[in-house]
Design a protein around this motif. Sequence first.
Motif, short mmCIF file in Angstrom:
data_model
loop_
_atom_site.label_atom_id
_atom_site.label_comp_id
_atom_site.label_asym_id
_atom_site.label_seq_id
_atom_site.Cartn_x
_atom_site.Cartn_y
_atom_site.Cartn_z
N ILE A 1 -32.36 -6.05 -2.84
CA ILE A 1 -32.71 -5.57 -1.50
C ILE A 1 -31.44 -5.54 -0.63
N ARG A 2 -31.25 -4.43 0.08
CA ARG A 2 -29.99 -4.22 0.80
C ARG A 2 -30.17 -4.43 2.29
N TYR A 3 -29.32 -5.27 2.85
CA TYR A 3 -29.36 -5.52 4.30
C TYR A 3 -27.96 -5.41 4.87
N ASP A 4 -27.86 -4.77 6.01
CA ASP A 4 -26.59 -4.64 6.71
C ASP A 4 -26.24 -6.01 7.31
N PRO A 5 -25.10 -6.60 6.87
CA PRO A 5 -24.78 -7.95 7.35
C PRO A 5 -24.61 -8.02 8.87
N GLY A 6 -24.27 -6.89 9.48
CA GLY A 6 -24.03 -6.90 10.93
C GLY A 6 -25.30 -6.78 11.76
N LYS A 7 -26.39 -6.32 11.17
CA LYS A 7 -27.58 -6.00 11.97
C LYS A 7 -28.90 -6.52 11.42
N GLU A 8 -28.89 -6.87 10.12
CA GLU A 8 -30.20 -7.09 9.50
C GLU A 8 -30.41 -8.50 8.94
N ILE A 9 -29.55 -9.43 9.35
CA ILE A 9 -29.67 -10.81 8.85
C ILE A 9 -29.37 -11.75 10.02
N ILE A 10 -30.11 -12.86 10.11
CA ILE A 10 -29.73 -13.92 11.06
C ILE A 10 -29.70 -15.25 10.29
N ILE B 1 -35.19 -7.47 13.42
CA ILE B 1 -34.24 -8.59 13.46
C ILE B 1 -33.68 -8.72 14.88
N GLY B 2 -33.49 -7.60 15.56
CA GLY B 2 -33.02 -7.62 16.95
C GLY B 2 -34.00 -8.37 17.85
N GLU B 3 -35.28 -8.25 17.58
CA GLU B 3 -36.28 -8.97 18.38
C GLU B 3 -36.22 -10.47 18.08
N LEU B 4 -36.09 -10.80 16.79
CA LEU B 4 -35.97 -12.23 16.42
C LEU B 4 -34.72 -12.84 17.05
N LEU B 5 -33.66 -12.02 17.11
CA LEU B 5 -32.39 -12.52 17.63
C LEU B 5 -32.52 -13.01 19.07
N LYS B 6 -33.37 -12.35 19.85
CA LYS B 6 -33.54 -12.79 21.25
C LYS B 6 -34.11 -14.20 21.28
N VAL B 7 -35.12 -14.45 20.44
CA VAL B 7 -35.74 -15.79 20.40
C VAL B 7 -34.71 -16.81 19.92
N HIS B 8 -33.96 -16.42 18.90
CA HIS B 8 -32.93 -17.30 18.33
C HIS B 8 -31.86 -17.63 19.38
N GLN B 9 -31.42 -16.62 20.12
CA GLN B 9 -30.37 -16.86 21.12
C GLN B 9 -30.85 -17.81 22.21
N HIS B 10 -32.13 -17.69 22.58
CA HIS B 10 -32.64 -18.54 23.64
C HIS B 10 -33.06 -19.92 23.15
N SER B 11 -33.17 -20.11 21.85
CA SER B 11 -33.61 -21.42 21.37
C SER B 11 -32.49 -22.22 20.71
N THR B 12 -31.70 -21.59 19.83
CA THR B 12 -30.66 -22.39 19.16
C THR B 12 -29.24 -21.83 19.29
N THR B 13 -29.07 -20.67 19.86
CA THR B 13 -27.77 -20.01 19.98
C THR B 13 -27.22 -19.57 18.62
N CYS B 14 -26.90 -20.57 17.78
CA CYS B 14 -26.37 -20.25 16.44
C CYS B 14 -26.56 -21.47 15.56
N ALA B 15 -26.46 -21.26 14.26
CA ALA B 15 -26.48 -22.41 13.33
C ALA B 15 -25.13 -23.13 13.45
N SER B 16 -25.07 -24.39 13.00
CA SER B 16 -23.83 -25.19 13.11
C SER B 16 -22.66 -24.47 12.44
N SER B 17 -21.54 -24.48 13.14
CA SER B 17 -20.37 -23.73 12.68
C SER B 17 -19.88 -24.21 11.30
N PHE B 18 -19.61 -25.50 11.15
CA PHE B 18 -19.01 -25.99 9.89
C PHE B 18 -20.01 -25.93 8.74
N VAL B 19 -21.31 -26.00 9.07
CA VAL B 19 -22.34 -25.86 8.03
C VAL B 19 -22.33 -24.43 7.48
#
Length: 398
Positions: free
Chosen positions: A88-97, A258-276
Amino acid sequence: MTFKIADRVKNLAGSPTVSVMDRARRLAAAGRSIVDLSGGDPDFPTAPHVTEAAVAALHEGFTHYTPSRGIPELLQAISRKLAVENGIRYDPGKEIIVMPGGKQALFVAAQALLNPGDEVILFEPCWVSYAPCAELAGARAVYVPMHVDTTAEDLRADLARALTPRTRLIIVNTPNNPTGQVWTAGQLQAVADAALAHDIWVLADEIYERLIYDGRQHISIAGLPGMWERTLTLNGLSKSHAMTGWRLGYIAGPAQLIGELLKVHQHSTTCASSFVQRAAVAALKGPQDYTEMMVRRYQARRDALVAALNTIPGVRCDAPQGAFYAFPHIAAAGLSSMQFTERLLEAEGVAVTPGGAFGAAGEGHVRLSYANSDEMLREGTARIQRFVVELRAAPASM
Ligand code: PMP
Ligand code: GLU
């Protein structure tokens, strides 16, 4: 002050899997001899090259926010993995969080997809957090029974009964927690046909995808004709790379969604841990022989555990096809799965998860995780044997 709490939380039970794990830990810390077969947490350490990548990132000062979707190297590694291993093909810039755990991805997806009053179809028995995540979004779970003997035709008929105009999402988990069932192409096609005919989203939870035995094949439903557009594929490194505590999961799907999920993600966790995230790059891009070693060991443990369980009077256990749980039938002991679990912990210090926690279809079973050492599994089954034999000898006194 009156202590008021939101209704949707007041009516929510805590996670049964997490609470049994926590209880087993507390009892062990208090000095009891506990064999903890409850949670699905690999006993193997994380592979050294993965840990080293995180340590190097920390020393380098890679300790700040990352792009919300995840660091580009990781998104590319995930995109490549999904293309090569899952077709299954996903654009790393737009289709994965990338998110802190697959569980968080499930929560975010439910928030993004579900309205109050919507219905989510779950196949029972199923993992404990699907229904609560749906409920926290105001939706409700509708259950369809599923076991190894369920044919694609049975599924089509059951789905036809379960579907209503409110059905918004179907969640498929293969290999399944708690039964280990690996879905066949025919079974997945039955779900795909229902989703296509009724214009419904599918969430494919593939977190146990690498843990499959006896030469079975994992199939990603997003790869079936017409399904990519309506599927979210959830995965993570907890189980495949023995990284539960690192909290690293991801979700992939069409850019718009994914763009819709990203809004929830940005408002809840910002991003996953950097070093992880750096560690995750090492896990996905590095050698996979560590995972292969774990799968071989799980398979050997599975065989030994199932054989040992089947020698216990009144206990029946099929060999699970994937994941790392055995789900024996214990109803002949004359206790509900919750009573069995509580009394087993009390009498013998063995922690298991009651089958009823995975829905009504799980009642009469308990779940044992074989992501545990051979020694623990031998000791655990010996204690369960003693418990069941004593229970049968004196049911009332226990
Ligand atoms: N899905 C299933 C079926 C699981 O058993 C788990 C285990 N915790 C998860 C998702 C989420 O795992 P994690 O949050 O550790 O990625
Ligand atoms: N998924 C594991 C389990 O089912 C860990 C606990 C949880 O996240 O539910 O035991």
